[in-house]
Design a protein around this motif. Structure first.
Motif, PDB file in Angstrom:
ATOM      1  N   SER A 177       6.363  -5.985  -3.425  1.00 38.59           N
ATOM      2  CA  SER A 177       5.097  -6.117  -3.704  1.00 38.59           C
ATOM      3  C   SER A 177       4.272  -6.705  -5.431  1.00 38.59           C
ATOM      4  O   SER A 177       6.129  -6.096  -5.611  1.00 38.59           O
ATOM      5  CB  SER A 177       4.163  -5.026  -3.508  1.00 38.59           C
ATOM      6  OG  SER A 177       4.765  -5.122  -1.771  1.00 38.59           O
ATOM      7  N   ASN A 194       0.791  -1.795   0.189  1.00 38.17           N
ATOM      8  CA  ASN A 194      -0.069   0.078   0.406  1.00 38.17           C
ATOM      9  C   ASN A 194       0.774   1.270   0.024  1.00 38.17           C
ATOM     10  O   ASN A 194       1.192   1.833   1.287  1.00 38.17           O
ATOM     11  CB  ASN A 194      -0.792   0.016   1.332  1.00 38.17           C
ATOM     12  CG  ASN A 194      -0.423  -0.439   2.334  1.00 38.17           C
ATOM     13  OD1 ASN A 194       1.279  -0.373   2.573  1.00 38.17           O
ATOM     14  ND2 ASN A 194      -0.318   0.788   3.288  1.00 38.17           N
ATOM     15  N   LEU A 222      -4.924  -6.828   6.232  1.00 42.59           N
ATOM     16  CA  LEU A 222      -5.532  -6.478   4.447  1.00 42.59           C
ATOM     17  C   LEU A 222      -6.809  -7.303   4.004  1.00 42.59           C
ATOM     18  O   LEU A 222      -7.212  -7.069   3.464  1.00 42.59           O
ATOM     19  CB  LEU A 222      -4.554  -6.412   3.459  1.00 42.59           C
ATOM     20  CG  LEU A 222      -2.726  -5.318   3.504  1.00 42.59           C
ATOM     21  CD1 LEU A 222      -2.311  -5.788   2.531  1.00 42.59           C
ATOM     22  CD2 LEU A 222      -3.551  -3.827   3.276  1.00 42.59           C
ATOM     23  N   ILE A 281      -4.544  -0.129  -1.543  1.00 43.17           N
ATOM     24  CA  ILE A 281      -3.824  -1.098  -2.142  1.00 43.17           C
ATOM     25  C   ILE A 281      -4.713  -0.989  -3.415  1.00 43.17           C
ATOM     26  O   ILE A 281      -5.640  -0.612  -4.086  1.00 43.17           O
ATOM     27  CB  ILE A 281      -4.567  -2.360  -1.290  1.00 43.17           C
ATOM     28  CG1 ILE A 281      -3.986  -2.422  -0.761  1.00 43.17           C
ATOM     29  CG2 ILE A 281      -3.761  -3.604  -2.320  1.00 43.17           C
ATOM     30  CD1 ILE A 281      -4.638  -3.486   0.402  1.00 43.17           C
TER      31      ILE A 281
END
Length: 328
Positions: free
Chosen positions: A192, A121, A327, A287
């Motif tokens: 990520s 994020n 999340l 996100i």
């Protein structure tokens, strides 16, 4: 780009055709009304980065102003020594960095980047306050990732809409592997998977969400295809037409939408013995989601928000478990 927005409380003066605007007529140290904050947000969404000249904020004032736009994060995943009492403040100070790590920051951090895209994020926005900047040199440049996406041909936009990319710290920086900074990154790895194109959660615009600082590779293609695609995308986002360059003075503040911009640190200071001290705050981000519905996924590391990281006490595996749980 024409300005179709009406501002009743601030003056908005664009600094280029696609990117950036100076906002005049307000004092950020004052208690700003919700109407003024709303107009600043609107200008930010339109111009992607906004500038305020000759402001008088201290650390507390910067944090307070930042908090009007969202939750303020801790300083940085790899910087655990913010100014005493202000864990949200990241010093941008070349001499401090050189003394601490033995590296010249501008020697390795000279890539276009969007802040902390190694996190699942990345920050929604960043605010940078100039305290002691040189009289010559030290400009920062921003680019508009929405304009860059829209500037691609239709077939390339369609291709990019369905691609995913890995982002990690140190992906393309020239960081000596035996340095203290490399050791710190190793203790808190952040990796990520993001969509190559993200849909802006407020405007619905599509942005080309890759950057030379953190994007390591395109997934599901060969290494050669990945390198060629990234070269194409990097060239697109750094076209001068989409950029604006800001000349800093002490007291100036820049506020950028980290979901729709990348920026470039100064390129002209390594040979000059000058101080350059600024302070950054960041806003907790959402996100990223791609046009095809793909939602960014964490590989290693924790979410980036207001809670101080436990990375130096916990294993990367535990961090990833915490990130997934947070999340859901």
């Amino acid at each position: 780009m024409s300005d179709n927005h009406i501002y009743n409380h601030i003056q908005v003066k664009p600094t280029s055709g696609f990117t950036g605007a100076e906002i005049e007529g307000i004092d950020l140290s004052a208690q700003l009304s919700d109407e003024v904050i709303g107009e600043i947000r609107q200008a930010l969404l339109q111009w992607k980065v906004v500038f305020f000249r000759n402001q008088h904020l201290d650390h507390a004032g910067q944090i307070a102003f930042t908090s009007r736009f969202g939750e303020v994060t801790y300083a940085h995943p790899h910087e655990d020594e913010p100014p005493e009492g202000f864990e949200q403040i990241l010093p941008i100070d070349r001499s401090r960095f050189e003394q601490r790590y033995g590296l010249r920051r501008t020697s390795y951090e000279n890539q276009w980047h969007t802040d902390v895209t190694a996190a699942v994020n990345p920050p929604a926005g960043s605010i940078l306050r100039a305290v002691n900047v040189p009289e010559v040199g030290g400009d920062t440049t921003w680019t508009n990732l929405v304009a860059a996406y829209e500037g691609l041909s239709a077939p390339l936009r369609e291709l990019a809409d369905n691609l995913k990319a890995e982002h990690r710290f140190g992906a393309r920086y020239n960081i000596p592997p035996t340095s203290k900074f490399a050791e710190r990154i190793g203790k808190n790895p952040l990796v990520s998977i993001h969509p190559v194109v993200r849909v802006h959660p407020e405007t619905g615009e599509r942005a080309l969400f890759v950057n030379p600082g953190f994007t390591a590779r395109i997934l599901d293609v060969s290494r050669q295809e990945s390198d060629l695609l990234l070269e194409l995308f990097f060239n697109q986002i750094t076209k001068p037409a989409y950029t604006t360059r800001f000349r800093w003075n002490n007291g100036d503040i820049a506020f950028w939408d980290n979901r729709a911009t990348a920026h470039l640190a100064p390129q002209d200071l390594d040979h000059i013995d000058v101080e350059r001290v600024l302070y950054r705050t960041t806003i907790t981000g959402d996100i990223p989601v791609g046009p095809n519905g793909f939602k960014s996924e964490v590989v290693e590391g924790a979410v980036f928000n207001r809670s101080l990281p436990k990375a130096f006490q916990q294993s990367a595996e535990n961090q990833a478990d915490q990130a997934v749980a947070a999340l859901v």
